[in-house]
Design a protein around this motif. Sequence first.
Motif, short mmCIF file in Angstrom:
data_model
loop_
_atom_site.label_atom_id
_atom_site.label_comp_id
_atom_site.label_asym_id
_atom_site.label_seq_id
_atom_site.Cartn_x
_atom_site.Cartn_y
_atom_site.Cartn_z
N SER A 1 0.49 6.12 3.99
CA SER A 1 0.41 4.50 3.98
C SER A 1 0.52 3.93 5.28
O SER A 1 0.25 2.73 5.58
CB SER A 1 1.47 3.74 2.84
N VAL B 1 -5.38 7.28 0.05
CA VAL B 1 -4.65 7.23 0.89
C VAL B 1 -3.49 8.36 1.13
O VAL B 1 -2.88 8.70 0.03
CB VAL B 1 -3.66 5.80 0.86
N LEU C 1 0.90 -1.33 0.05
CA LEU C 1 -0.02 0.11 0.08
C LEU C 1 1.09 1.29 0.12
O LEU C 1 1.84 1.29 0.68
CB LEU C 1 -0.67 0.06 1.30
#
Length: 372
Positions: free
Chosen positions: A43, A40, A15
Amino acid sequence: MAPELKTIKIPLTQLAENMVIATDILDHQGRKLISKGYKVTSSQRIKDLLDKHQLKNVEIHVYKNNPFRKEEELPIPDAKDMSLVNTLEEEIITLKESLPSIKKRISTDFQYILEGKELPTNVLKQHTKANLKILNLRTNVFQLIEIMRKLDNSIYTHCYNVALTSYSIGKWMNLSEDDLEELFLAAMLIDVGKLQVPKEIIYKKGSLSYEEQMEIQKHAIYSYNLVKPYTCISHKIKQTILTHHERIDGKGYPLRLKASDIPLYSRIIAVADVYNTLITEKVGTFTVFDVLKIMKTEYKNLLDLNILYTFLKYIGCCFIGQKVKLDNQEIGEIVFINDKQINKPLIKLLSTNKIIDLNTYRPYWKIKQLIL
């Protein structure tokens, strides 16, 4: 032509900033942690949150024709104002991150009082200010309460929710900041005595026997006796803790006080406590709006009418803009709440942008749940 999107599952370790969450991320008990469409910004923060819940994968949006497109060009589906959406989601994440520390702070204070340990003079005041920081968020406090009670239903969180609700009512009544902080602390401590009630009674499913009801009612006296020795807790707070279950008609407990003989803080906390108790007991059956209707019709002779109506008048506004699911599965957004029909607001259907009045619209629809 707009590029097509697809959803892919990636390991949490991959991510990165600016990725867009494709589906609601739920914990293992089905409670939402992150909403779909969230972009996001940190992260590591998301990784830490999901790692605590032992989640190892996450679904994100990518372009079908070029999954390696620049991060800043990743799509943000169905978001009219991503800045606002992300701000609100960030605040909800902040709440979920901070709730364990809030609960620990409250439970530590409770344990000190339960064991009769000395409390430094300013510790409760400092903790009150720390616990009130949640009110600095843009997200409405009653929406945050809805999230908190789904994450945790302990005595500590219930007291916190009652205290936040009491503070809000006091603010609507134009109490001074000193009074608001005192009211908040009183509401925080009302149920410390429940820790002296057997757990099998506190958490019993189903109806309580008469003896069990009498034992639970003793918690007001237990709470009072526990805080009584502390000079850092004012007499006003102690009296509030003792009398927060008194009722206007004189049928409350433990002193059977009536009307204005009941301290002001107690009358405010009574409204806040009834609200938070009902929305917890009726979870999955009634929505917030059903509970408000019950309070308006069934509690008008039990609670201070002026305080109750102040609460009902202002809390409706707190849910303007709230997304809801109707019982026919339509998703809508609350655009107006009439305090005379508080459980039947005006809803804008997101599928058509049509505005309907649940009070007059046929077929008869009702709100099934809030979307948080």
